[in-house]
Design a protein around this motif. Structure first.
Motif, PDB file in Angstrom:
ATOM      1  N   LYS A  22       0.824  -1.217   0.000  1.00 23.42           N
ATOM      2  CA  LYS A  22       0.000   0.000   0.000  1.00 23.42           C
ATOM      3  C   LYS A  22       0.855   1.262   0.000  1.00 23.42           C
ATOM      4  O   LYS A  22       0.550   2.225  -0.703  1.00 23.42           O
ATOM      5  CB  LYS A  22      -0.929  -0.020   1.207  1.00 23.42           C
ATOM      6  CG  LYS A  22      -1.922   1.093   1.248  1.00 23.42           C
ATOM      7  CD  LYS A  22      -2.842   0.949   2.441  1.00 23.42           C
ATOM      8  CE  LYS A  22      -3.810   2.100   2.543  1.00 23.42           C
ATOM      9  NZ  LYS A  22      -4.695   1.959   3.700  1.00 23.42           N
ATOM     10  N   ASP A  23       1.953   1.268   0.749  1.00 27.87           N
ATOM     11  CA  ASP A  23       2.803   2.451   0.819  1.00 27.87           C
ATOM     12  C   ASP A  23       3.582   2.674  -0.471  1.00 27.87           C
ATOM     13  O   ASP A  23       3.770   3.807  -0.906  1.00 27.87           O
ATOM     14  CB  ASP A  23       3.767   2.350   2.001  1.00 27.87           C
ATOM     15  CG  ASP A  23       3.023   2.366   3.332  1.00 27.87           C
ATOM     16  OD1 ASP A  23       1.985   3.054   3.429  1.00 27.87           O
ATOM     17  OD2 ASP A  23       3.483   1.695   4.270  1.00 27.87           O
ATOM     18  N   GLN A  24       4.054   1.602  -1.094  1.00 25.97           N
ATOM     19  CA  GLN A  24       4.775   1.739  -2.360  1.00 25.97           C
ATOM     20  C   GLN A  24       3.836   2.151  -3.477  1.00 25.97           C
ATOM     21  O   GLN A  24       4.214   2.904  -4.366  1.00 25.97           O
ATOM     22  CB  GLN A  24       5.473   0.429  -2.722  1.00 25.97           C
ATOM     23  CG  GLN A  24       6.659   0.118  -1.848  1.00 25.97           C
ATOM     24  CD  GLN A  24       7.283  -1.219  -2.198  1.00 25.97           C
ATOM     25  OE1 GLN A  24       6.641  -2.103  -2.747  1.00 25.97           O
ATOM     26  NE2 GLN A  24       8.557  -1.360  -1.855  1.00 25.97           N
ATOM     27  N   CYS A  25       2.621   1.677  -3.437  1.00 26.60           N
ATOM     28  CA  CYS A  25       1.622   2.010  -4.459  1.00 26.60           C
ATOM     29  C   CYS A  25       1.196   3.471  -4.339  1.00 26.60           C
ATOM     30  O   CYS A  25       0.965   4.134  -5.330  1.00 26.60           O
ATOM     31  CB  CYS A  25       0.411   1.104  -4.303  1.00 26.60           C
ATOM     32  SG  CYS A  25      -0.928   1.415  -5.467  1.00 26.60           S
ATOM     33  N   ARG A  26       1.093   3.965  -3.092  1.00 24.93           N
ATOM     34  CA  ARG A  26       0.599   5.314  -2.811  1.00 24.93           C
ATOM     35  C   ARG A  26      -0.784   5.529  -3.433  1.00 24.93           C
ATOM     36  O   ARG A  26      -1.139   6.608  -3.834  1.00 24.93           O
ATOM     37  CB  ARG A  26       1.563   6.388  -3.325  1.00 24.93           C
ATOM     38  CG  ARG A  26       2.933   6.335  -2.715  1.00 24.93           C
ATOM     39  CD  ARG A  26       3.907   7.292  -3.361  1.00 24.93           C
ATOM     40  NE  ARG A  26       3.703   7.564  -4.763  1.00 24.93           N
ATOM     41  CZ  ARG A  26       4.030   6.747  -5.752  1.00 24.93           C
ATOM     42  NH1 ARG A  26       4.592   5.590  -5.508  1.00 24.93           N
ATOM     43  NH2 ARG A  26       3.810   7.082  -7.007  1.00 24.93           N
ATOM     44  N   CYS A  27      -1.533   4.451  -3.547  1.00 20.38           N
ATOM     45  CA  CYS A  27      -2.847   4.545  -4.171  1.00 20.38           C
ATOM     46  C   CYS A  27      -3.926   4.092  -3.205  1.00 20.38           C
ATOM     47  O   CYS A  27      -3.652   3.386  -2.241  1.00 20.38           O
ATOM     48  CB  CYS A  27      -2.906   3.712  -5.448  1.00 20.38           C
ATOM     49  SG  CYS A  27      -2.670   1.946  -5.207  1.00 20.38           S
ATOM     50  N   LYS A  28      -5.122   4.550  -3.494  1.00 19.58           N
ATOM     51  CA  LYS A  28      -6.273   4.051  -2.754  1.00 19.58           C
ATOM     52  C   LYS A  28      -7.464   4.080  -3.694  1.00 19.58           C
ATOM     53  O   LYS A  28      -7.474   4.790  -4.691  1.00 19.58           O
ATOM     54  CB  LYS A  28      -6.531   4.858  -1.491  1.00 19.58           C
ATOM     55  CG  LYS A  28      -6.999   6.278  -1.712  1.00 19.58           C
ATOM     56  CD  LYS A  28      -7.264   6.940  -0.367  1.00 19.58           C
ATOM     57  CE  LYS A  28      -7.747   8.372  -0.529  1.00 19.58           C
ATOM     58  NZ  LYS A  28      -8.058   8.989   0.762  1.00 19.58           N
ATOM     59  N   ILE A  29      -8.430   3.266  -3.367  1.00 10.62           N
ATOM     60  CA  ILE A  29      -9.647   3.212  -4.158  1.00 10.62           C
ATOM     61  C   ILE A  29     -10.772   3.779  -3.299  1.00 10.62           C
ATOM     62  O   ILE A  29     -10.926   3.416  -2.138  1.00 10.62           O
ATOM     63  CB  ILE A  29      -9.942   1.772  -4.646  1.00 10.62           C
ATOM     64  CG1 ILE A  29     -11.077   1.766  -5.661  1.00 10.62           C
ATOM     65  CG2 ILE A  29     -10.207   0.844  -3.497  1.00 10.62           C
ATOM     66  CD1 ILE A  29     -11.220   0.448  -6.398  1.00 10.62           C
ATOM     67  N   THR A  34     -13.180   5.129  -7.772  1.00 10.16           N
ATOM     68  CA  THR A  34     -12.116   6.003  -8.250  1.00 10.16           C
ATOM     69  C   THR A  34     -10.771   5.548  -7.694  1.00 10.16           C
ATOM     70  O   THR A  34     -10.650   5.270  -6.509  1.00 10.16           O
ATOM     71  CB  THR A  34     -12.378   7.460  -7.810  1.00 10.16           C
ATOM     72  OG1 THR A  34     -13.595   7.909  -8.407  1.00 10.16           O
ATOM     73  CG2 THR A  34     -11.252   8.388  -8.218  1.00 10.16           C
ATOM     74  N   LEU A  35      -9.764   5.474  -8.566  1.00  8.35           N
ATOM     75  CA  LEU A  35      -8.399   5.182  -8.137  1.00  8.35           C
ATOM     76  C   LEU A  35      -7.697   6.511  -7.910  1.00  8.35           C
ATOM     77  O   LEU A  35      -7.670   7.363  -8.797  1.00  8.35           O
ATOM     78  CB  LEU A  35      -7.647   4.386  -9.209  1.00  8.35           C
ATOM     79  CG  LEU A  35      -6.192   4.067  -8.880  1.00  8.35           C
ATOM     80  CD1 LEU A  35      -6.104   3.072  -7.734  1.00  8.35           C
ATOM     81  CD2 LEU A  35      -5.477   3.538 -10.109  1.00  8.35           C
ATOM     82  N   GLN A  36      -7.119   6.694  -6.738  1.00  3.33           N
ATOM     83  CA  GLN A  36      -6.416   7.925  -6.408  1.00  3.33           C
ATOM     84  C   GLN A  36      -4.970   7.575  -6.085  1.00  3.33           C
ATOM     85  O   GLN A  36      -4.700   6.675  -5.281  1.00  3.33           O
ATOM     86  CB  GLN A  36      -7.079   8.608  -5.219  1.00  3.33           C
ATOM     87  CG  GLN A  36      -6.530   9.980  -4.916  1.00  3.33           C
ATOM     88  CD  GLN A  36      -7.302  10.645  -3.792  1.00  3.33           C
ATOM     89  OE1 GLN A  36      -7.500  10.051  -2.741  1.00  3.33           O
ATOM     90  NE2 GLN A  36      -7.739  11.853  -4.031  1.00  3.33           N
ATOM     91  N   ILE A  37      -4.030   8.286  -6.724  1.00  2.25           N
ATOM     92  CA  ILE A  37      -2.599   8.049  -6.522  1.00  2.25           C
ATOM     93  C   ILE A  37      -2.006   9.313  -5.903  1.00  2.25           C
ATOM     94  O   ILE A  37      -2.123  10.392  -6.472  1.00  2.25           O
ATOM     95  CB  ILE A  37      -1.884   7.720  -7.848  1.00  2.25           C
ATOM     96  CG1 ILE A  37      -2.562   6.544  -8.547  1.00  2.25           C
ATOM     97  CG2 ILE A  37      -0.404   7.436  -7.597  1.00  2.25           C
ATOM     98  CD1 ILE A  37      -2.076   6.313  -9.958  1.00  2.25           C
ATOM     99  N   GLY A  43       7.234   6.763 -12.484  1.00  2.00           N
ATOM    100  CA  GLY A  43       7.009   5.324 -12.389  1.00  2.00           C
ATOM    101  C   GLY A  43       5.542   4.934 -12.324  1.00  2.00           C
ATOM    102  O   GLY A  43       5.197   3.768 -12.501  1.00  2.00           O
ATOM    103  N   ASP A  44       4.662   5.913 -12.068  1.00  2.00           N
ATOM    104  CA  ASP A  44       3.228   5.640 -12.054  1.00  2.00           C
ATOM    105  C   ASP A  44       2.633   5.601 -13.458  1.00  2.00           C
ATOM    106  O   ASP A  44       1.482   5.215 -13.642  1.00  2.00           O
ATOM    107  CB  ASP A  44       2.486   6.693 -11.221  1.00  2.00           C
ATOM    108  CG  ASP A  44       2.873   6.633  -9.758  1.00  2.00           C
ATOM    109  OD1 ASP A  44       3.045   5.522  -9.230  1.00  2.00           O
ATOM    110  OD2 ASP A  44       2.995   7.713  -9.132  1.00  2.00           O
ATOM    111  N   SER A  45       3.424   6.010 -14.445  1.00  2.00           N
ATOM    112  CA  SER A  45       2.958   5.944 -15.830  1.00  2.00           C
ATOM    113  C   SER A  45       2.687   4.500 -16.212  1.00  2.00           C
ATOM    114  O   SER A  45       3.360   3.590 -15.732  1.00  2.00           O
ATOM    115  CB  SER A  45       4.017   6.523 -16.782  1.00  2.00           C
ATOM    116  OG  SER A  45       4.228   7.885 -16.533  1.00  2.00           O
ATOM    117  N   GLY A  46       1.706   4.303 -17.055  1.00  3.48           N
ATOM    118  CA  GLY A  46       1.423   2.952 -17.521  1.00  3.48           C
ATOM    119  C   GLY A  46       0.013   2.822 -18.040  1.00  3.48           C
ATOM    120  O   GLY A  46      -0.723   3.812 -18.163  1.00  3.48           O
TER     121      GLY A  46
END
Length: 108
Positions: A22-29, A34-37, A43-46
């Motif tokens: 979770k910490d490396q992703c820095r994301c939450k749903i 909605t996905l929030q980064i 590196g979040d590109s993709g």
């Protein structure tokens, strides 16, 4: 949600499950899907994929979108002589809406 085919996070029956750190992703749903980064970096590109299922588990829709981060705050601040470019880029929010078996992805 997936990034480049790797599962990141899912929301099912109001429960959130992470498939990455979770910490490396820095994301939450968020509860609306909605996905929030946070603290976006290159590196979040993709290629991001959101898949929506009915309550009974049947596939409903899927949408793919490409997300490109072209610069990072620290790089811009050091490399750009114009103060307006050294300000952080607002945090983008990806949101989805599913209607009539069509998923729409919106980046704000």
């Amino acid at each position: 949600w997936k990034r480049d085919g790797q599962r990141l996070v899912q929301l099912k029956d109001n429960d959130v499950k992470y498939f990455v750190n979770k910490d490396q992703c820095r994301c939450k749903i968020l509860q609306n899907g909605t996905l929030q980064i946070r603290q976006v970096v290159k590196g979040d590109s993709g290629n991001y994929t959101v898949t929506v299922y009915e309550r009974d588990g049947k596939w409903k829709a899927e949408e793919k979108t490409s997300f490109f981060v072209q610069g990072e705050r620290n790089h811009l601040r050091c490399a750009c002589p114009f103060s307006s470019f050294s300000e952080p880029v607002p945090q983008p929010i990806l949101s989805t809406e599913c209607m009539n078996k069509t998923v729409s992805v919106k980046c704000e």
